[in-house]
Scaffold this motif. Sequence first.
Motif, PDB file in Angstrom:
ATOM      1  N   VAL A 177       0.911  -1.244  -0.088  1.00 27.86           N
ATOM      2  CA  VAL A 177      -0.270   0.043   0.091  1.00 27.86           C
ATOM      3  C   VAL A 177       0.955   1.201  -0.153  1.00 27.86           C
ATOM      4  N   VAL A 178       0.449   2.246  -0.824  1.00 33.16           N
ATOM      5  CA  VAL A 178       1.203   3.518  -1.039  1.00 33.16           C
ATOM      6  C   VAL A 178      -0.003   4.490  -0.352  1.00 33.16           C
ATOM      7  N   HIS A 179       0.044   5.151   0.764  1.00 31.04           N
ATOM      8  CA  HIS A 179      -1.006   5.954   1.303  1.00 31.04           C
ATOM      9  C   HIS A 179      -0.739   7.468   1.182  1.00 31.04           C
ATOM     10  N   LEU A 180      -1.378   7.943   0.129  1.00 25.48           N
ATOM     11  CA  LEU A 180      -1.451   9.567  -0.093  1.00 25.48           C
ATOM     12  C   LEU A 180      -2.712  10.060   0.474  1.00 25.48           C
ATOM     13  N   ALA A 181      -3.631   9.426   0.367  1.00 23.94           N
ATOM     14  CA  ALA A 181      -5.069  10.232   0.920  1.00 23.94           C
ATOM     15  C   ALA A 181      -5.076  10.831   1.974  1.00 23.94           C
ATOM     16  N   ALA A 182      -5.249  12.330   2.033  1.00 19.60           N
ATOM     17  CA  ALA A 182      -5.371  12.896   3.273  1.00 19.60           C
ATOM     18  C   ALA A 182      -5.779  14.321   2.923  1.00 19.60           C
ATOM     19  N   LYS A 183      -6.167  15.066   3.968  1.00 19.67           N
ATOM     20  CA  LYS A 183      -6.376  16.580   3.746  1.00 19.67           C
ATOM     21  C   LYS A 183      -5.053  17.171   4.092  1.00 19.67           C
ATOM     22  N   LYS A 184      -4.779  18.210   3.264  1.00 17.92           N
ATOM     23  CA  LYS A 184      -3.549  18.805   3.319  1.00 17.92           C
ATOM     24  C   LYS A 184      -3.614  20.241   3.310  1.00 17.92           C
ATOM     25  N   GLN A 185      -4.485  21.001   3.779  1.00 18.47           N
ATOM     26  CA  GLN A 185      -4.258  22.619   3.790  1.00 18.47           C
ATOM     27  C   GLN A 185      -3.893  22.833   5.295  1.00 18.47           C
ATOM     28  N   VAL A 186      -2.920  23.520   5.304  1.00 18.72           N
ATOM     29  CA  VAL A 186      -2.420  23.866   6.567  1.00 18.72           C
ATOM     30  C   VAL A 186      -3.334  24.970   7.298  1.00 18.72           C
TER      31      VAL A 186
END
Length: 326
Positions: free
Chosen positions: A70-79
């Motif tokens: 698994v490569v896990h990139l899914a995320a919320k990313k706005q500081v």
Amino acid sequence: MTWLITGGAGYIGAHVVRAMTEAGERVVVYDDLSTGVAERVPEGVPLVVGSTLDGERVAGALAAHTVTGVVHLAAKKQVGESVERPLHYYRENVEGLRVLLDAVTAAGVPSFVFSSSAAVYGMPDVDLVTEETPCEPMSPYGETKLAGEWLVRATGRATGLSTACLRYFNVAGAATPELADTGVYNLIPMIFERLTQDTPPRIFGDDYPTPDGTCVRDYIHVVDLAEAHVATARALRTSPGQDLTLNIGRGEGVSVREMLDLINAITGYDLPPTITPRRPGDPPRVVASADRITTHLDWKPRHDVQDMITSAWEGWVRLHPEAARS
């Protein structure tokens, strides 16, 4: 080996999918399409639409496609958004990761690559940030990435899962115009947007202790970043039991003013910037030491900042044809 790439329809994720498939890896994309674009997923690559918070959906995808990594990139990313909505960020980024890891370990998947961020370091007072630099995140977003690293490593130690945490620095550029970043949250697209509107770009503070007074950052081309994922995935496969933490950067700093000058030269615009007060929490300089990844893996960055700007501009003009200068 089959890799499930969460967030594989997003800007960075789509590049990782492209790099993995071109390297001969079998890939499945898992994405809730909240910010991802289904059209970015290459023909022939399965797309499972779902949230990482949906454990049954994740488990079904792992089983149906016989996933072995698994490569896990899914995320919320706005500081900024993370400051306003910390509970949302912890739910999506930390609880989503916990649910995913639960499914991964139950399925016996042996390898896990986690998308982390230089935001875990906060405001490091060093010339080059190494993986041993203390982590003192300054936003809920950065906190969720650091907590995610802790969770990934602890799971690896407890279960034998091979893990890697990749700390991205400032990602830019595009492999092709259709894969360009469609968001306006990072410096380069923010400048593009203002130039297109014939509005002077902004510099937040020009009194930092740097050569030209503006903040210095380390930029990495998204194609190089994607290829780093390929090298990491292969390292976990060939040498099981690893626990890697790696900076992904070029080890070269570029100031905001230098970036503006390059963007003006490449795009044909020539709008002098407006100087505004510093933003709270902006460190003067954040530049990676990339020695560990170049030593441990068969990888090094191949693209410079001019490549990043040129490819990003081609993508911007594709979406905003009125921006082109003859």
